[in-house]
Enzyme design. Sequence first.
Site, short mmCIF file in Angstrom:
data_model
loop_
_atom_site.label_atom_id
_atom_site.label_comp_id
_atom_site.label_asym_id
_atom_site.label_seq_id
_atom_site.Cartn_x
_atom_site.Cartn_y
_atom_site.Cartn_z
N SER A 81 0.79 -1.24 0.00
CA SER A 81 0.00 0.00 0.00
C SER A 81 0.83 1.28 0.00
O SER A 81 0.25 2.37 -0.07
CB SER A 81 -0.97 0.00 1.18
OG SER A 81 -2.07 -0.82 0.89
N LYS A 84 -0.01 3.61 -2.78
CA LYS A 84 -1.07 4.62 -2.68
C LYS A 84 -0.49 6.03 -2.63
O LYS A 84 -1.16 7.00 -2.99
CB LYS A 84 -1.93 4.37 -1.45
CG LYS A 84 -2.81 3.12 -1.53
CD LYS A 84 -3.74 3.03 -0.32
CE LYS A 84 -4.70 1.87 -0.44
NZ LYS A 84 -4.08 0.57 -0.20
N SER A 328 -6.00 3.26 4.60
CA SER A 328 -5.50 2.47 3.48
C SER A 328 -6.64 1.86 2.67
O SER A 328 -6.74 0.64 2.50
CB SER A 328 -4.55 1.37 3.97
OG SER A 328 -3.72 0.92 2.93
#
Length: 491
Positions: A81, A84, A328
């Site tokens: 993640s 991101k 997240s």
Amino acid sequence: MSRSKKSMFWMVFLLSMVPLAQSTEYEEVYANPEDELYAEITEVLSHEDLKGAVTGISVRDAQSGSIIYQKNGDTRLRPASSMKLMTGAAALRLLGDDYRFKTEVYADRKPRGGVLTGNLYIKGYGDPALTTDDLDRISEQLKKKGIHRVKGNLVADDTWYDDTRLSLDLPWSDEQEYYGAQISGLTLSPDTDYDAGTVIIQVTPAAQEEKAPNITISPKTSYVKIHNEAKTGKADSKKTIKITRKHGTNQVYITGSIAKNASSSKAWIAVDNPTGYTLDLFKRSLVKSGIKVTGKEVNGKLRTGAIKLATDQSPPLKDIMNPYFKLSNNTISEGLVKEAGRVKGTEGSWEEGLSIIESHYEALGINEADMLMRDGSGVSHVSLITPNTLSSLLYKAQSEPWYQTYLNSLPVAGMSDRSVGGTLRNRMRGTPAEGVIMAKTGSISTVSSLSGYVKGTAGNKYTFSIIINNAIDEDNLKDIEDDIAIILASH
């Protein structure tokens, strides 16, 4: 070999801040406190769980962009993640932090005498923050126009995005999980975390043993069918509740046992076809408002010449970024990729969205050769990026007009308030890193990452990225990342 000799072999490079039109230049950097950082981080990296794994680290001075520590900094790794950070930066650059999604309602013709003859359309524009409260506000707009009956079908138009619901590399085992929810131009979130395309299922024990537990579903919908095959067990017995959705359907099975004195079990389950789910909830909202629909609920496309009756807008992107980074949120991430493709390209698809984002790599200070982006959330095991690329992105972001939105949306180490600490709220408490590390976490199987900023008394001290790949024993990876972050916070 002595530490001083090691330092002679340890060469790091500075990405110069020349205009992007010029060639990229590098220079050797020996910046304090490199020797001290080298020794302390090297000790952390001797951890048993890192044997056989690949660890990439990049630390930059936040003021100059100089790399002051790196290990495998130019090695492409799976970021989980931490990807991101790239998607969020691109979205803010392409769309702006005041960008809003919308949802609109149309009719074939004007109502007469409170009756709409023909279809009523709800058209989605990718809003990941649409909730039942928003649908109720839309219904109230229709009610205020005097509408009490629709003599036609209720039509859902999700054509703002293409009909590919799942990203290319999403594992089949993740399809029912909230973080693997399908992406649709018309979707709905059951909460203000914006877990779009999911329902919340809660299992509560019955008063008597062997009885089926009580099941609630939120928001209330008939789109998902519950099969309760679980039972209530003896007091203090082991909880074995399992909630699964049958592939390709909305048949949800609840099995196992829950002790009669146990707390409830709750799960966010991704639905199959969020468009139909949203349509079902819209009809329920209309009925609650006193508007009867006599036709069917169908997927379709808005007819040319249809009359707009109601509009709802999402919060600005700067507000959506908070749950996106703090918690997240994969669904927001993948939606942002499609939105970039739809608004700045030719279609709302992953292929187009990723292509548009790639065309902005240079503006974000990124070398195309240093990354492979296959999705927006980092759930892909094919996506790759170097730690030096992430630390550079974070450095470059500081000069962007959307930087404060970007920074303030990141989880903050040790801050117990979920809306502040996010995924770092239980990490690094009571250490020099508490309240100082503002970073994006990442986890997929065999991968862990932590990338962000080390906050100083007057601006950021460092930007950093830690990415661990190919780790079989994952139990201590977060502790290893935290130990490195604490070292950075202590310098």
